[in-house]
Design an enzyme around this catalytic site. Sequence first.
Site, PDB file in Angstrom:
ATOM      1  CE  LYS A  12     -30.138 -72.760 -26.303  1.00 47.23           C
ATOM      2  NZ  LYS A  12     -31.535 -72.355 -26.077  1.00 47.23           N
ATOM      3  CG  ASP A 139     -29.995 -77.052 -26.141  1.00 48.41           C
ATOM      4  OD1 ASP A 139     -30.610 -77.481 -27.136  1.00 48.41           O
ATOM      5  OD2 ASP A 139     -30.498 -76.279 -25.298  1.00 48.41           O
TER       6      ASP A 139
HETATM    7  O1  C5P Z   1     -32.007 -82.704 -23.940  1.00 48.15           O
HETATM    8  P1  C5P Z   1     -32.149 -82.011 -22.632  1.00 48.15           P
HETATM    9  O2  C5P Z   1     -31.800 -82.910 -21.478  1.00 48.15           O
HETATM   10  O3  C5P Z   1     -31.432 -80.710 -22.550  1.00 48.15           O
HETATM   11  O4  C5P Z   1     -33.679 -81.675 -22.500  1.00 48.15           O
HETATM   12  C1  C5P Z   1     -34.228 -81.236 -21.279  1.00 48.15           C
HETATM   13  C2  C5P Z   1     -35.731 -81.438 -21.326  1.00 48.15           C
HETATM   14  O5  C5P Z   1     -36.308 -80.537 -22.280  1.00 48.15           O
HETATM   15  C3  C5P Z   1     -36.178 -82.805 -21.780  1.00 48.15           C
HETATM   16  O6  C5P Z   1     -36.240 -83.693 -20.694  1.00 48.15           O
HETATM   17  C4  C5P Z   1     -37.557 -82.510 -22.342  1.00 48.15           C
HETATM   18  O7  C5P Z   1     -38.491 -82.344 -21.309  1.00 48.15           O
HETATM   19  C5  C5P Z   1     -37.374 -81.146 -22.962  1.00 48.15           C
HETATM   20  N1  C5P Z   1     -37.054 -81.216 -24.417  1.00 48.15           N
HETATM   21  C6  C5P Z   1     -38.040 -81.603 -25.302  1.00 48.15           C
HETATM   22  N2  C5P Z   1     -37.758 -81.668 -26.631  1.00 48.15           N
HETATM   23  C7  C5P Z   1     -36.528 -81.338 -27.092  1.00 48.15           C
HETATM   24  C8  C5P Z   1     -35.506 -80.937 -26.207  1.00 48.15           C
HETATM   25  C9  C5P Z   1     -35.805 -80.892 -24.859  1.00 48.15           C
HETATM   26  O8  C5P Z   1     -39.174 -81.891 -24.901  1.00 48.15           O
HETATM   27  N3  C5P Z   1     -36.287 -81.391 -28.398  1.00 48.15           N
END
Ligand code: C5P
Length: 306
Positions: A12, A139
């Site tokens: 993406k 994601d």
């Molecule tokens: O959700 P995911 O594990 O992919 O997110 C990785 C990191 O990205 C999270 O631990 C956070 O630090 C950051 N993040 C965030 N806000 C979001 C998505 C991700 O701060 N909406």
Amino acid sequence: MSSTITVRVPAKVNVQLAVGGRRADGFHGLASVFFAVGLYDEVTVTPADRLTVSVAGPDAAAVPADRSNLAARAAVLLGARYGITPQVHLHIDKGIPVAGGMAGGSADAAAALVGCDALWGTGADPAVLAELAAELGSDVPFGLLGGVALGEGRGEVLSPVPTGGSFHWVFAVADGGLSTPAVYGECDRLRDLDGGSADTDLPVPAADPVLLEALRTGDATALGAALSNDLQPAALSLRPALAATLRAGADAGAIGTLVSGSGPTCAFLAKDAASAAALATTLTASGTCRTALPAAGPVPGATVLD
Ligand code: C5P
């Protein structure tokens, strides 16, 4: 029921990534317009004695080939939901840049959910798969859905966005990745430095109506002008060399440029397929990236191959 299932899943780019304040759970509120492009990983699921992972592709060494891999965690999570011991081998053939801001790891998790569901015949409801996907990462639900979608909440609450026709992109792949938490952290730091607060003083992020209209009408020039990414200053702060990559793409005639997600991959919009091919050649020769790959979209999410 087949004994081997292969799932193809796209990368993406966020054509808009509006980042709001840091929430109590540490995530940021988003208005994220996800756009699935034709750069793919393939995840092959085969019955095995125990859960194992292997990874192929140019960046395979940078991907964990054990149970910490998000795809393995997806198999465990789906198995736990249906009382199945996840005795599978997951082979991940990576075409999506690793730690590149294109949700490659999330894509693999989405593919593993779909692949294990098909192999085990669990017939999970799409809503259940979406719920498990959201548990795995912000994601991952979009990896299931594909196309173009607005992600709200932390990016996991999706609504499809109508689009008219195909758009042609080039992705400049950098040497080495960027850590998503580090880029969000840098975004907060820059906002705090700016005199505001990363937690409060920020409006609730919203989708840009001009960008949505450009997608709906298939107007590449208007989309190129409307691209935006609130994480871009943070990615550039951590990787200043990306400014030269963005400039090289703009100089070579891109109609829109931005850092993809948390970077370091840079995305360039071209007016048609021929322009994208020429832009990829120019960018690869520019020495400002490792390689540049053309890809069109939108494309569907995780799909079982025949
Ligand atoms: O959700 P995911 O594990 O992919 O997110 C990785 C990191 O990205 C999270 O631990 C956070 O630090 C950051 N993040 C965030 N806000 C979001 C998505 C991700 O701060 N909406």
